[in-house]
Design an enzyme around this catalytic site. Structure first.
Site, short mmCIF file in Angstrom:
data_model
loop_
_atom_site.label_atom_id
_atom_site.label_comp_id
_atom_site.label_asym_id
_atom_site.label_seq_id
_atom_site.Cartn_x
_atom_site.Cartn_y
_atom_site.Cartn_z
N LYS A 138 7.95 8.74 -4.84
CA LYS A 138 9.23 8.08 -5.12
C LYS A 138 10.39 9.07 -4.99
O LYS A 138 10.22 10.25 -5.30
CB LYS A 138 9.15 7.49 -6.53
CG LYS A 138 10.31 6.62 -6.97
CD LYS A 138 10.03 6.01 -8.36
CE LYS A 138 11.19 5.20 -8.88
NZ LYS A 138 10.93 4.58 -10.19
N SER A 161 11.73 -0.40 -10.68
CA SER A 161 12.46 0.33 -9.67
C SER A 161 11.57 1.00 -8.62
O SER A 161 12.07 1.37 -7.55
CB SER A 161 13.32 1.39 -10.34
OG SER A 161 12.51 2.36 -10.98
N SER A 198 8.87 0.16 -14.54
CA SER A 198 9.11 0.40 -13.11
C SER A 198 7.90 0.72 -12.25
O SER A 198 8.01 0.77 -11.03
CB SER A 198 10.14 1.51 -12.94
OG SER A 198 11.42 0.96 -13.07
N1 GLN Z 1 13.92 -2.38 -15.03
C1 GLN Z 1 14.11 -1.52 -16.15
C2 GLN Z 1 15.51 -0.97 -16.13
O1 GLN Z 1 16.26 -1.41 -15.34
C3 GLN Z 1 13.10 -0.43 -16.11
C4 GLN Z 1 13.39 0.59 -15.10
C5 GLN Z 1 12.41 1.69 -15.10
O2 GLN Z 1 11.31 1.59 -15.65
N2 GLN Z 1 12.79 2.78 -14.47
O3 GLN Z 1 15.87 -0.11 -16.86
#
Ligand code: GLN
Length: 482
Positions: free
Chosen positions: A73, A149, A173
């Site tokens: 990532k 994400s 995420s």
């Molecule tokens: N979707 C969640 C957020 O927007 C989690 C994101 C993540 O785990 N990086 O914060």
């Protein structure tokens, strides 16, 4: 069968028998990516093919990952290779060091793919639509998001453009994109995997973890990345077991809790049905499933969005145009340079979170919001401790819905935030959880289930997930049509 569509353990077998070379595998993935990237867009800064980063000094130890490529990532540092968190503010940034997970993989003889996977900017989001490079697509239906994400990592694995991928999980995420893309995603216990070299979003919640085609691959990858790291003071000095050794152990008599707070209104009926069928399968395997309660679940989303934004606002203060990446041109003073750089460099969601987080931490509001959120966080953790005193695992849906359409939630941040309702508590409690496929909707979209366990009980999770995968998903094996 093409090399690109095989699992890591299958490829390891071919490598061990000298039937293929590591380069054959990278070339196969590269051809696949060249053919499919314009439909999927799992990678960023992709220029027609995939290559692996040359390993410096050669592999020290032979491990089952030796010779296998791993996709990473865009928020995990790779020495001298772009790491931009899919944000304009980090454009051109090439870290002078590797994240600990990357150096561990290299030491184990794995290779790292040099282009990184797409993500929401700084991991803020659930769809990859917040990436400065534009969204990735869900390989099962390109009108849908791959989740986020770590959507690029999940889409790459699902589209056979990666064997293994690394994601990061602050509130879901890794697990939510894994569920949207029909692959396996594990968020390890907080402290199990070093965060050194992971660009911080919310330091008390972030963990790096594997996104893979099956449970065995997930265990193989965790074997290498887990363990104490003196460079991360929150990594825990606990021995790392061989996570593949527990695969295949019986689950008879295992006690599974099903929290009633996760099976409520708002959960898509097809998701619910898939989960109920999975519970039936667990019973057939000899496990005991009983309803349990996690009474503070309803506070998880608000508590998370206070703590995560507070930590993010502080972590993102370092991006000021002086040290990293992008700097706005033509500034008239130092202050002007800071504000223009940040104004032009951050996207909309990043700005929203910085503002929310700064507000929650500001004098006069700190006690009412941040301090209170920390207290409720403890109540959420205590809920889990109570359940785990009588149960081995907790099983829930990973996401309340299957993959949603591109554009469906991006205009309404609250709607987007609520899509993490099933995954966030796990990060607040610091426990491990996996998402694995448990069926398909009538429209052919994958559905994921989440298995949680107590701190450092990844083996329990793998054991149950593997037993289920062997019993069911092998017979339901489908691939996206690309
Ligand atoms: N979707 C969640 C957020 O927007 C989690 C994101 C993540 O785990 N990086 O914060």
């Amino acid at each position: 069968m093409e090399l690109y569509s095989m699992t890591g353990s299958q490829l390891a077998g071919l490598l061990a028998g000298k039937e293929v070379s590591p380069q054959d595998i990278v070339s196969s993935l590269s051809r696949r990516a060249a053919a499919k990237e314009d439909q999927v867009r799992a990678y960023v800064r992709f220029e027609g093919g995939l290559e692996s980063i040359p390993t410096e000094g050669g592999a020290e130890g032979k491990s089952p990952l030796s010779g296998l490529p791993v996709s990473v990532k865009d928020n995990i540092c790779t020495r001298y290779f772009s790491t931009e968190c899919c944000s304009r503010i980090l454009s051109g940034y090439k870290p002078p060091y590797d994240a600990t997970v990357v150096s561990r993989l290299k030491k184990a003889g794995a290779s790292i793919i040099s282009v990184k996977t797409n993500m929401d900017e700084f991991a803020f989001g659930s769809s990859t639509e917040n990436s400065c490079f534009g969204p990735s697509r869900n390989p099962w239906d390109r009108r849908c998001v791959p989740g986020g994400s770590s959507g690029g990592s999940a889409a790459a694995v699902a589209a056979d453009e990666a064997v293994f991928a690394l994601g990061s999980d602050t509130g879901g995420s890794i697990r939510q994109p894994a569920s949207f893309c029909g692959v396996v995603g594990l968020k390890p216990t907080y402290g199990r995997v070093s965060r050194y070299g992971l660009v911080a979003f919310a330091s008390s919640l972030d963990q790096i973890g594997p996104i893979t085609k099956d449970v065995r691959d997930s265990a193989m990858l965790l074997n290498v990345i887990a363990g104490y790291d003196p460079k991360d003071s929150t990594s825990v000095n606990e021995p790392v077991p061989d996570y593949t050794a527990c695969l295949g152990r019986p689950v008879k008599g295992m006690r599974i809790g099903v929290p009633k707070e996760y099976m409520v209104e708002g959960i898509d009926s097809q998701v619910k049905e898939s989960l109920l069928r999975a519970l039936e399968e667990f019973r057939r395997l000899g496990a005991v499933c009983e309803e349990v309660s996690l009474p503070h679940t309803e506070f998880a989303v608000p508590v998370y969005y206070i703590i995560a934004t507070a930590e993010a606002s502080s972590n993102l203060a370092r991006f000021d145009g002086v040290r990293y990446g992008f700097r706005a041109a033509d500034a008239e003073s130092l202050h002007d340079m800071f504000s223009r750089t940040r104004g032009e460099g951050f996207g909309k969601e990043a700005k929203r979170r910085i503002i929310l987080g700064t507000f929650a931490l500001s004098h006069g509001y700190y006690d009412a919001y941040y301090l209170r959120a920390l207290k409720v966080r403890t109540l959420i953790k205590n809920d889990f401790d109570k359940v785990f005193s009588g149960f081995d695992c907790i099983v829930t849906p990973t996401s309340p819905t299957p993959a949603f359409r591109l554009g469906e939630k991006i205009g309404d941040p609250l709607k987007m935030y609520l899509s993490d309702i099933c995954t966030i508590s796990v990060n607040l409690a610091g426990i491990p959880a996996i998402s694995l496929p448990c069926g398909f909707t009538g429209e052919g979209l994958p559905v994921g289930m989440q298995i949680m366990a107590g701190h450092f009980k990844e083996e329990t999770i793998f054991r149950l997930a593997y037993a289920y995968e062997q019993a069911v998903s092998a017979r339901e094996k489908r691939r996206p049509e690309l």
